[in-house]
Design a protein around this motif. Structure first.
Motif, mmCIF file in Angstrom:
data_model
loop_
_atom_site.group_PDB
_atom_site.id
_atom_site.type_symbol
_atom_site.label_atom_id
_atom_site.label_comp_id
_atom_site.label_asym_id
_atom_site.label_seq_id
_atom_site.Cartn_x
_atom_site.Cartn_y
_atom_site.Cartn_z
ATOM 1 N N GLY A 53 0.813 -1.218 0.000
ATOM 2 C CA GLY A 53 0.000 0.000 0.000
ATOM 3 C C GLY A 53 0.840 1.259 0.000
ATOM 4 N N ALA A 55 2.179 4.593 -0.908
ATOM 5 C CA ALA A 55 1.597 5.648 -1.739
ATOM 6 C C ALA A 55 1.906 6.990 -1.112
ATOM 7 C CB ALA A 55 0.079 5.457 -1.841
ATOM 8 N N ALA A 56 1.619 8.040 -1.819
ATOM 9 C CA ALA A 56 1.753 9.411 -1.325
ATOM 10 C C ALA A 56 3.146 9.680 -0.766
ATOM 11 C CB ALA A 56 0.687 9.699 -0.260
ATOM 12 N N MET A 58 5.134 7.664 0.649
ATOM 13 C CA MET A 58 5.533 6.821 1.778
ATOM 14 C C MET A 58 5.823 5.404 1.280
ATOM 15 S SD MET A 58 3.088 7.765 4.878
ATOM 16 C CE MET A 58 2.081 9.038 4.215
ATOM 17 N N GLY A 59 6.854 4.798 1.829
ATOM 18 C CA GLY A 59 7.240 3.455 1.378
ATOM 19 C C GLY A 59 6.378 2.368 1.979
ATOM 20 N N ASP A 61 2.397 1.827 4.083
ATOM 21 C CA ASP A 61 1.163 2.408 4.617
ATOM 22 C C ASP A 61 1.289 2.620 6.136
ATOM 23 O OD1 ASP A 61 -1.363 3.144 5.240
ATOM 24 O OD2 ASP A 61 -2.369 1.514 4.181
#
Lengths: 113, 313
Positions: A53, A55-56, A58-59, A61
């Motif tokens: 997950g 995303a944004a 970030m490696g 979530d």
């Protein structure tokens, strides 16, 4: 092969190994260790889900990460309680067997203690 | 195959090897040592998964403090384990192996067949980071967005302490947990117990402070403080506090207590339970974290020290 695949298979194997150790090892302390091994595998699986997950920027979530951090601390406190119970059992009966019907050895502890 | 992938495969293989050794080795003490090594290497796996906050927690609590706990128990139970000869029969072992293999295979299959694109909450966390004024997304989730989990986890720690203490014998109730440690006053242990704590305490506080914007936080810092405390206890420089002491009990409830008070104030003044007003969010969270680091350090230390064994003289 990506990190997710490699560590995912590793984590799944750890859960299996822990389960096997939990069932087959007769000593309670070994069962506690095996249970922790299993828990660590479950945490890693959670980390894999978090890694997928990413995303944004970030490696991983952050929500699963935070839950795993909480989980590690709870697992530790449960382990500490289990070990305290085990030490008390060995203090009271002189052995750490989990078999029922084993007589406690002569009063190593005051009654009601 | 890139260097990174090769490293990951080797790391996974070593972790697996340690797991197998921990499960299969005969002596319990060796299994414990294997588990400690395993815990430290798993921290590296977490780093490779880009979850540094978890890696710090795993190394400090899973590998470090968990190792102290298990090694201590293994040492105290050494004599009792020798008489045990009650290994399960072949049929049980085969059945357990089949069950474990099936479980492992099912999980591995599930990991390989996960849907694409994966669901993620990372964008939502980034979007709402303004509400707390902190940039470490994991701390934001722990202390704000899922603060309820963290608060309840503090309560679990308290319950564990109550459970451990309640195992005391009648005579030792209210006394000091664990045995009184003694060490050679000119030995290496005492030397390290004098040398390391000043450094460790600063590192622990730094990890708490930096946790607002970088990997770190109250859990990891608290674990480091706890290990420094345990080091001085094991070197015999200090003793564990009696469990009847009110001051120490106050420290134990400070973290969850302050958390609860702030949470209820959110219900009264703000929108919901544990809702911080955005303007004061960061100071409030830091305040809770300061109370929490003390509670975590003392709770972890006392959990390792165990049930009260010596009455107050």
């Amino acid at each position: 092969m990506s990190a997710v695949t490699v560590f995912g298979i590793c984590a799944a194997t750890m859960v299996g190994l822990g389960l096997y150790g939990l069932i087959t090892n007769p000593q309670p302390l070994r069962k506690i260790i095996a249970f922790n091994l299993m828990g660590s595998g479950v945490f890693l699986l959670f980390g894999i889900i978090g890694r997928r997950g990413a995303a944004a920027g970030m490696g991983n979530d952050p929500v699963p990460q935070a839950l795993v951090i909480t989980g590690v601390v709870v697992a530790f406190s449960a382990t500490a309680l289990a070990i305290a119970l085990l030490l008390r059992l060995s203090q009271t009966t002189g052995s750490t067997t989990l078999k029922t019907g084993v007589q406690p050895s002569a009063a190593s502890d005051p009654p009601g203690g | 195959m890139s260097v990174a992938t090769a490293f990951e495969i080797v790391l996974a293989a070593v972790v697996l090897g340690l797991g197998i050794w921990t499960t299969a080795v005969r002596e319990t003490y060796s299994a414990t040592v294997g588990f400690v090594a395993y815990g430290l290497l798993v921290a590296l796996v977490w780093v490779r998964l880009d979850a540094v906050d978890v890696a710090l927690t795993e190394a400090a609590i899973g590998g470090g403090l968990g190792g102290v706990l298990l090694l201590g128990a293994a040492a105290r139970l050494r004599n009792t384990e020798l008489v045990l000869t009650e290994a399960p029969g072949k049929a049980t072992q085969v059945a357990a192996a089949v069950l474990a293999a099936l479980t492992g295979a099912a999980l591995a299959g599930a990991v390989l067949l996960l849907p694409d694109p994966a669901p993620t909450l990372a964008p939502t966390v980034v979007e709402h980071a303004w509400a707390t004024g902190m940039t470490n997304p994991v701390t934001n989730v722990l202390m704000a967005f899922r603060a309820m989990d963290t608060m309840l986890e503090k309560v679990v720690l308290l319950l564990a302490i109550v459970g451990v203490w309640s195992l005391a014998t009648d005579g030792a109730w209210g006394g000091h947990p664990g045995p009184r440690h003694r060490a050679d006053p000119h030995g290496v242990l005492v030397f390290l117990a004098r040398l390391l704590p000043p450094v460790g305490i600063v590192v622990g506080i730094y990890i708490l402070w930096t946790g607002a914007n970088h990997p770190g936080g109250a859990f990891q810092g608290g674990a480091i403080l706890a290990s420094m405390w345990l080091l001085t206890i094991m070197a015999g420089l200090t003793d564990t506090p009696p469990v009847s002491s009110r001051r120490w009990r106050l420290v134990l409830v400070a973290g969850p207590g302050l958390f609860l008070v702030v949470g209820l104030a959110g219900l009264w003044l703000g929108a919901a339970f544990l809702a911080y007003p955005p303007a004061q969010a960061k100071p409030l969270i830091l305040g809770i974290e300061v109370a929490m680091i003390l509670t975590i350090a003392v709770t972890l230390g006392l959990l390792i020290a165990g049930a009260p064994e010596r009455s107050v003289k």
